[in-house]
Scaffold this active site. Structure first.
Site: not given
Ligand SMILES: Cc1ncc(COP(=O)(O)O)c(C=O)c1O
Length: 404
Positions: A125, A197, A222
């Site tokens: 990400y 992740d 999410k």
């Molecule tokens: C795979 C992934 N990890 C982490 C995150 C980060 O999450 P947050 O938006 O709650 O900071 C996202 C956000 O789009 C994501 O798609």
């Protein structure tokens, strides 16, 4: 009066060994936290009042279940942490962070020190990459990006200074599925810590700790929340890594807001139902998209031509509603106009809510440079009737001219 308590966690009843759907309903519902309600209240706190200095001293060091100070949790956040831990067989503890990005940072900072090398998947990400290339670099940690399809070959990248391997499976925007058992085995053989992740699959579709991962990270923003109305992250840890995670979280002042934890806990109770519907709707729309002449490829772990599809079949219990397509030629301007012309799909960041989204996707890679036939669009397929989504897509594709 001899009546059996109806509280799942009273009287030593444990939910750990129950089936997944039952654990989702029962986990974290301790009588002392719910006070007889089905759900815990939203316990908001900074100061906790003690009767005597001796009582305050007795609350140290902070522990889940003993009120200490707001940053160390209340029954609302403890209930969510316990529920998330129960969803990961083999896990010892979960900690909350104000967002998924903060959870990724909190987990990495807990295990790395100056002079260490980190092996980071090339499909991570974007903000996770930015953390490595910015803050971690500034603090003396070197990041080496690796091919998501490296599998057991990762052993060749492990050197004297390597401390940890970070996985994200499937990969951001391009959805390659990693050979996690092979990577974990190579990492374990050299005493490395593994982090994932796991936001796409959640512990329901991929219980990461049981698969040999040390720290399993979720953007609860999410699917756990599921309604596009909260920001929260979590890290679930094995017993070996839990003390370091907690010590780092505490001194960095990381905490999850009780209102968001309450929403996330409510979302968690229906996660099984929602994920199955996201999967069903997502597959229907993805198969339709694959048949369109304007679409060169669908990047979806359940499709046999997705890199690592065989690992998805072997290791995952399902696919969620997030995937990408590669357009058959055309430029970014035409792609963006196609996205603009959709009526039922929102345009915006994040995913995992009940609503469908479409987003232009421009993968950033440094270790591997896959060739794409045209620009990418990432779809999140929500809980609408998929036939309505397909009609919307058909209308948009009818007006899609490719380049120009
Ligand atoms: C795979 C992934 N990890 C982490 C995150 C980060 O999450 P947050 O938006 O709650 O900071 C996202 C956000 O789009 C994501 O798609």
């Amino acid at each position: 009066m001899g009546r059996r308590s109806r509280h799942p966690q009273a009287e030593g009843r444990r939910v750990k060994d129950k089936r997944q759907e039952t654990r989702l309903v029962e986990a974290g519902r301790r009588a002392e936290w719910t006070q007889g309600l089905v759900n815990p209240a939203v316990w908001r706190a900074s100061t906790i009042l003690f009767d005597k200095v001796a009582d305050l001293d007795a609350a140290n060091p902070p522990k889940d279940g003993i009120l200490h100070y707001g940053r160390n949790g209340t029954p609302t956040t403890w209930a969510l942490c316990e529920a998330l831990t129960e969803m990961e067989p083999g896990a010892a503890m979960t900690r909350l962070y104000p967002s998924g990005a903060a959870a990724c940072a909190g987990a990495l900072l807990a295990v790395l020190a100056a002079g260490d090398e980190l092996l980071m998947v090339d499909t991570a990400y974007g903000p996770t990459r930015a953390l490595c290339d910015g803050v971690l670099k500034r603090f003396g940690v070197t990041t080496i990006y690796y091919d998501p399809m490296i599998g057991a070959g990762i052993h060749a990248l492990i050197g004297e200074k390597t401390r940890a391997v970070f996985l994200e499976s499937p990969g951001t925007h391009t959805f390659e599925v990693q050979d996690m058992p092979a990577i974990c085995a190579a990492a374990k053989a050299r005493g490395l810590i593994t982090l994932i992740d796991n936001t796409w699959a959640t512990p329901l579709f991929f219980p990461a700790i049981a698969a040999g991962i040390d720290l399993s990270i979720l953007a609860c923003t999410k699917y756990i929340g599921g309604h596009a109305d909260l920001m929260l992250g979590s890290v679930t840890a094995t017993a070996a890594v839990a003390p370091r995670l907690e010590q780092t979280r505490r001194v960095m002042g990381q905490t999850g807001a009780p209102d968001d934890a309450w929403l996330a806990l409510r979302g968690l109770r229906t996660l099984d139902l929602r994920l199955k519907r996201h999967q069903e709707n997502g597959l229907k729309v993805a198969h339709w998209l694959k048949a369109q002449p304007q679409v060169a490829r669908v990047l979806h772990p359940a499709f046999p031509d997705c890199p690592g599809h065989e690992y998805w079949v072997r290791d995952y219990k399902g696919a969620t509603g997030l995937f990408s397509i590669v357009l058959a030629g055309g430029d970014e301007g035409a792609r963006d106009r196609l996205v603009d012309s959709l009526q039922l799909f929102g345009i915006g960041y994040s995913w995992g809510g009940y609503e469908s989204l479409a987003l232009p996707a421009d993968p950033v890679r440094t270790a591997t440079r896959p060739a794409f036939e045209g620009p990418l669009i990432r779809f999140h397929i929500g809980l609408e009737n998929p036939d309505d989504l397909i009609e919307d897509l058909a209308a948009a594709f009818a007006g899609y001219g490719g380049s120009g």
